[in-house]
Design an enzyme around this catalytic site. Structure first.
Site, PDB file in Angstrom:
ATOM      1  N   ARG A 159       0.706  -0.721  -0.054  1.00  0.00           N
ATOM      2  CA  ARG A 159       0.405  -0.046   0.162  1.00  0.00           C
ATOM      3  C   ARG A 159       1.216   0.632  -0.271  1.00  0.00           C
ATOM      4  NH1 ARG A 159      -4.254  -0.217   4.153  1.00  0.00           N
ATOM      5  NH2 ARG A 159      -5.407  -1.602   2.630  1.00  0.00           N
ATOM      6  N   TYR A 160       2.001   1.965   0.474  1.00  0.00           N
ATOM      7  CA  TYR A 160       2.774   2.449   0.983  1.00  0.00           C
ATOM      8  C   TYR A 160       4.152   2.292  -0.176  1.00  0.00           C
ATOM      9  CZ  TYR A 160      -0.068   3.177   5.069  1.00  0.00           C
ATOM     10  OH  TYR A 160      -1.434   3.348   6.173  1.00  0.00           O
ATOM     11  N   ARG A 163       6.990   0.238   1.564  1.00  0.00           N
ATOM     12  CA  ARG A 163       6.420  -0.526   2.792  1.00  0.00           C
ATOM     13  C   ARG A 163       5.962  -1.902   2.377  1.00  0.00           C
ATOM     14  NH1 ARG A 163       4.214   3.571   6.521  1.00  0.00           N
ATOM     15  NH2 ARG A 163       4.719   4.478   4.738  1.00  0.00           N
ATOM     16  N   CYS A 172      -4.347 -17.728  13.947  1.00  0.00           N
ATOM     17  CA  CYS A 172      -4.263 -16.820  15.188  1.00  0.00           C
ATOM     18  C   CYS A 172      -4.568 -18.403  16.925  1.00  0.00           C
ATOM     19  CB  CYS A 172      -5.406 -15.891  15.627  1.00  0.00           C
ATOM     20  SG  CYS A 172      -4.264 -14.933  14.297  1.00  0.00           S
ATOM     21  N   CYS A 176      -9.506 -13.238  18.436  1.00  0.00           N
ATOM     22  CA  CYS A 176      -9.903 -11.924  19.398  1.00  0.00           C
ATOM     23  C   CYS A 176     -11.287 -11.309  18.853  1.00  0.00           C
ATOM     24  CB  CYS A 176      -8.669 -10.658  19.550  1.00  0.00           C
ATOM     25  SG  CYS A 176      -6.768 -10.936  19.469  1.00  0.00           S
ATOM     26  N   CYS A 179     -10.949  -8.307  16.456  1.00  0.00           N
ATOM     27  CA  CYS A 179     -10.166  -8.756  14.801  1.00  0.00           C
ATOM     28  C   CYS A 179     -10.478  -7.681  13.714  1.00  0.00           C
ATOM     29  CB  CYS A 179      -9.720  -9.754  14.502  1.00  0.00           C
ATOM     30  SG  CYS A 179      -8.530 -10.331  13.927  1.00  0.00           S
ATOM     31  N   ARG A 181      -9.402  -8.898  10.851  1.00  0.00           N
ATOM     32  CA  ARG A 181      -9.511  -9.934   9.857  1.00  0.00           C
ATOM     33  C   ARG A 181     -10.614 -10.889  10.315  1.00  0.00           C
ATOM     34  NH1 ARG A 181      -3.322  -9.144   9.550  1.00  0.00           N
ATOM     35  NH2 ARG A 181      -2.980  -7.405   8.486  1.00  0.00           N
ATOM     36  N   ASP A 340     -11.694  -0.867  14.422  1.00  0.00           N
ATOM     37  CA  ASP A 340     -11.788  -0.104  12.879  1.00  0.00           C
ATOM     38  C   ASP A 340     -13.400  -0.628  13.283  1.00  0.00           C
ATOM     39  OD1 ASP A 340      -9.576   0.577  11.681  1.00  0.00           O
ATOM     40  OD2 ASP A 340      -9.194  -1.832  11.814  1.00  0.00           O
ATOM     41  N   ASP A 377      -7.842   4.179  12.093  1.00  0.00           N
ATOM     42  CA  ASP A 377      -6.639   3.334  10.435  1.00  0.00           C
ATOM     43  C   ASP A 377      -7.500   4.174   9.051  1.00  0.00           C
ATOM     44  OD1 ASP A 377      -5.448   2.055   8.769  1.00  0.00           O
ATOM     45  OD2 ASP A 377      -4.802   0.755   9.584  1.00  0.00           O
ATOM     46  N   LYS A 384      -3.371   5.385   8.118  1.00  0.00           N
ATOM     47  CA  LYS A 384      -3.169   5.987   9.782  1.00  0.00           C
ATOM     48  C   LYS A 384      -3.247   7.938   9.904  1.00  0.00           C
ATOM     49  CE  LYS A 384      -0.871   1.910  11.627  1.00  0.00           C
ATOM     50  NZ  LYS A 384      -0.710   1.510  10.152  1.00  0.00           N
TER      51      LYS A 384
HETATM   52  S1  SF4 Z   1      -6.600  -9.689  16.322  1.00  0.00           S
HETATM   53 FE1  SF4 Z   1      -6.566 -11.154  15.067  1.00  0.00          FE
HETATM   54  S2  SF4 Z   1      -4.847 -11.157  13.937  1.00  0.00           S
HETATM   55 FE2  SF4 Z   1      -4.663 -10.235  15.909  1.00  0.00          FE
HETATM   56  S3  SF4 Z   1      -4.362 -12.116  16.952  1.00  0.00           S
HETATM   57 FE3  SF4 Z   1      -5.840 -11.298  17.741  1.00  0.00          FE
HETATM   58  S4  SF4 Z   1      -7.637 -12.726  15.915  1.00  0.00           S
HETATM   59 FE4  SF4 Z   1      -5.586 -13.025  15.292  1.00  0.00          FE
END
Ligand code: SF4
Length: 452
Positions: A159-160, A163, A172, A176, A179, A181, A340, A377, A384
């Site tokens: 994207r940048y 980077r 994972c 979480c 998350c 994603r 997000d 973001d 950001k």
């Molecule tokens: S926030 Fe999402 S990508 Fe990051 S550790 Fe937790 S589940 Fe995995």
């Protein structure tokens, strides 16, 4: 109404077998566990993995210290979860529906940090599904940061200009609930194969503007040490790449992974920076502190990128404890992210003003080192944007009116664009003899008079 239920709270480990998600031979090469540092019985509740002995006392240290054991024995069903956390039949039925869309995965280590008797426990909110993920699930977007659109080859986001992000796996150890994603969770576990990795590396070799490569996921430390080192060493061979960063939540959700062997491998290929994701002071356990110290001693600086979450860390008091605690374990509080606008996370999001007020409440009350940059973001890959309280009340070309953290007002003289007298005009003031100039003190607030 919550019904009374009997909790077994006796953990039954799964039979020892290879993790199904690791499809390569890497599972056989994963590291031995490290020795366990016994929790100090005098530590206050929450500072240690307090429930290890409540839930997992029959688990030998050798297994408890083995990250592969934790991974194999993750809590992944509502029935398993109900053995530890009070859940009525109605709640269990709701959560089963939630997990059909957004699965569940909690490591025994992270589960041991949860206070099961507190319905508002901030650790629980990050790990245990909520029916609000579905009832508020139409708010937001699946991929608000438009990460898919910036993928130049599968798994590589560019994207940048300087980077690039390598997404090495979607696995994972813990899922979480906030998350970004979350959309990827239902696609099952995958790890990039060798030809995909090679295609990413080839792109990096051909693009000399890329100076900084971020290993991401899922969690890139799901890869074995051997595989990870193989990738990192090949990145290191690309001369124009200066920095490698690793984004991982292992120090928080399964610190056993950060063992001596991993740190020895990382230490060979620096500069490598590691960004992790502590959100609450109770996550700063002795085990977490120990592995952050191990990384630092291996030459890997550790930064923290937390996410601002409703009911988890959305107060000045909690953020002060978190960030001062991070400094004590030598981790730099780097970013505090506005959560997000991802579908299934709306119940955890806070108004933007909350983040700004938190930063305002911290400034002046702790070291500047302890204050992260609060950022949004932007959607559609806008990048950001840092946000902070407004300390400039008015501004002219010559003066600013500023307020400090106590609300006191101060005038500040603005030096202006041209800091010194015009050089051409002053050149004639030099004597041919070259005697030093005498600088007369400022006659007024804005001018320095130079004369021979
Ligand atoms: S926030 Fe999402 S990508 Fe990051 S550790 Fe937790 S589940 Fe995995």
């Amino acid at each position: 109404m919550r019904t009374s239920i009997k909790i077994k709270r006796q953990f039954i480990p799964r039979p020892e077998k290879r993790p199904a998600e690791l499809k390569s031979s890497e599972a056989d090469e994963e590291p031995p566990g490290r020795s366990y540092t016994s929790a100090d019985p005098e530590e206050p509740p929450g500072k240690t993995a307090a429930n290890r002995h409540r839930f997992f006392e029959h688990i030998p240290d050798a297994l408890w210290n083995d990250w592969r054991w934790h991974f194999r024995n993750r809590i992944t069903t509502v029935d398993q979860l109900a053995e530890f956390i009070p859940l009525s039949k109605e709640e269990q039925a709701q959560l089963k529906l939630v997990t059909m869309r957004y699965p569940l995965s909690i490591t025994p280590y992270y589960l041991s940090l949860i206070d099961p008797d507190n319905p508002d426990d901030p650790i629980k909110k990050q790990a245990v599904p909520s029916s609000l993920e579905i009832t508020m699930g139409t708010i937001g977007q699946e991929d608000p940061l438009a990460e898919k659109e910036d993928s130049v080859v599968p798994g590589l986001v560019h994207r940048y200009p300087d980077r690039a992000l390598m997404v090495l796996t979607d696995i994972c150890p813990m899922l979480c609930r906030h998350c970004t994603r979350k959309r990827e969770w239902r696609h099952g576990g995958w790890v990039r194969n060798e030809s995909e990795i090679e295609a990413m590396l080839e792109y990096l070799r051909r693009n000399s503007g890329i100076k900084d490569v971020i290993l991401s996921g899922g969690d890139p430390l799901m890869l074995s040490n051997r595989r990870l080192e193989s990738i990192i060493s090949r990145i290191r061979e690309i001369r124009h790449i200066e920095i490698i960063r690793i984004g991982t939540r292992f120090p928080v959700v399964l610190p056993q992974r950060i063992d001596e062997e991993l740190c020895a491998a990382l230490s060979k290929h620096g500069p490598i920076w590691l960004n992790t994701h502590f959100n609450h002071p109770r996550e700063l356990t002795p085990q977490a502190a120990e592995v952050c110290d191990r990384l630092l001693r291996s030459g890997v600086p550790v930064n923290n990128q937390s996410v601002l979450l409703r009911g988890v860390n959305d107060s000045v008091e909690t953020q002060l404890k978190l960030c001062q605690g991070l400094l004590r374990i030598k981790v730099r509080p780097y970013y505090l992210f506005q959560c997000d606008e991802v579908q299934g996370t709306e119940h955890l999001r806070t108004p933007v003003e909350t983040g700004i007020k938190i930063i305002e409440g911290m400034r002046g009350h702790t070291s500047g080192l302890a204050i992260p940059t609060f950022v949004i973001d932007l959607p559609q890959g806008g990048g950001k944007v840092p946000l902070q309280p407004n300390y400039v009340l008015s501004q002219t070309g010559k003066e600013l009116l500023l307020r400090n953290y106590q609300g006191n007002l101060y005038h500040y003289r603005n030096p202006g664009e041209q800091a010194y007298p015009d050089l051409a005009a002053t050149a004639g003031l030099f004597r041919e003899s070259g005697s030093p100039l005498e600088v007369k003190g400022a006659e007024d607030a804005d001018r320095v008079v130079v004369r021979s």
